[in-house]
Motif scaffolding. Structure first.
Motif, PDB file in Angstrom:
ATOM      1  N   TYR A  27      74.175  26.334 -86.755  1.00 17.60           N
ATOM      2  CA  TYR A  27      75.505  26.440 -86.141  1.00 17.60           C
ATOM      3  C   TYR A  27      76.252  25.112 -86.219  1.00 17.60           C
ATOM      4  N   LEU A 117      81.219  29.743 -80.313  1.00 17.91           N
ATOM      5  CA  LEU A 117      81.002  28.641 -81.233  1.00 17.91           C
ATOM      6  C   LEU A 117      82.190  27.685 -81.256  1.00 17.91           C
ATOM      7  N   ALA A 233      74.943  28.192 -77.811  1.00 21.20           N
ATOM      8  CA  ALA A 233      74.523  29.402 -78.512  1.00 21.20           C
ATOM      9  C   ALA A 233      73.153  29.824 -77.996  1.00 21.20           C
TER      10      ALA A 233
END
Length: 253
Positions: A27, A117, A233
């Motif tokens: 990520y 995100l 996350a």
């Protein structure tokens, strides 16, 4: 397999499909990357973005980790544009997106996941001070989650149907205090019924001098719950199922 011309992001994606502990790194790399979008779209008009239809009738916006991956998926389209992934995520807010669509290793991004995100990307410096129980604590993302603990907890949570999502961050009372790891659990039922087995499982996978805390995460609550849901996350999530979604080749227009 990923083409031989893969890049670091492609390798991170492939590793993240098999190792939950590698997903946080994927990520972070993704949010710092530029990606490739097929077609002649612009960075200021969401209607220009390509939509590919899936067999279930839903549509996704495809994007790719490299030009080689895009060409392989499309059969060599002459039209494409590169842009920062954060620009694409902002432009495509509320829609489904898929990285490396039509390839063997891909990932579907849900709208809530994209919003999370982007929120995490805007708040990556130094941590956040939140009020919890009338006192302030400093919360920060963990850059290198302990892989053995993440694997052990992921295996455990697959057997606990009441656990929906699990988060991991660091917590301390002030900048100068030592950090503890904080595991946040979003679940149905009473957390007291499983907190002991979660703690035992985590500690067995950590060094003897490690310290962890466990808390319940509740959607809509402030404080720690808000920080984890908005900025971290999850390392485990039952609702989304597996990291990868089945994706069959689509016709390219």
């Amino acid at each position: 397999m990923i083409p031989e011309t893969n890049n670091e992001l492609e390798r991170a994606l492939e590793k993240a499909t098999h190792d939950p502990a590698a997903r946080a790194l994927f990520y972070r790399q993704l949010l710092n990357a530029s990606v490739w979008v097929p077609g002649q779209c612009s960075a200021d008009n969401p209607q220009d973005l390509p939509r590919w239809q899936r067999e279930d009738g839903t549509t996704v916006i495809p994007f790719f980790t490299s030009l080689a991956a895009l060409q392989q998926a499309t059969g060599g389209t002459p039209f494409f544009v590169g842009m920062p992934v954060t620009t694409l995520f902002t432009l495509a807010a509320g829609e489904l997106l898929m990285i490396n669509a039509n390839l063997a290793v891909s990932k579907l991004f849900m709208p809530d996941e994209i919003r999370q995100l982007l929120a995490d990307d805007r708040n990556t410096s130094g941590g956040h001070t939140v009020l919890e129980g009338g006192e302030s604590v400093l919360l920060s993302a963990i850059t290198e989650p302990p892989a053995q603990m993440i694997t052990a907890l992921t295996t455990l949570f697959k057997t606990l149907k009441m656990v929906r999502r699990a988060f991991l961050c660091s917590v301390k009372e002030s900048v100068t205090d030592p950090e503890n790891m904080l595991i946040g659990i979003e679940m149905e039922g009473d957390i007291d019924s499983i907190i002991q087995i979660i703690g035992d499982t985590a500690m067995e996978a950590l060094a003897e001098d490690a310290s962890i805390d466990i808390c319940r995460v509740v959607e809509g609550d402030g404080g720690i719950s808000h920080f984890m849901i908005a900025h971290i996350a999850p390392f485990y999530e039952k609702r989304w199922g597996s990291f990868l979604r089945d994706f069959k080749p689509l016709p390219v227009n």
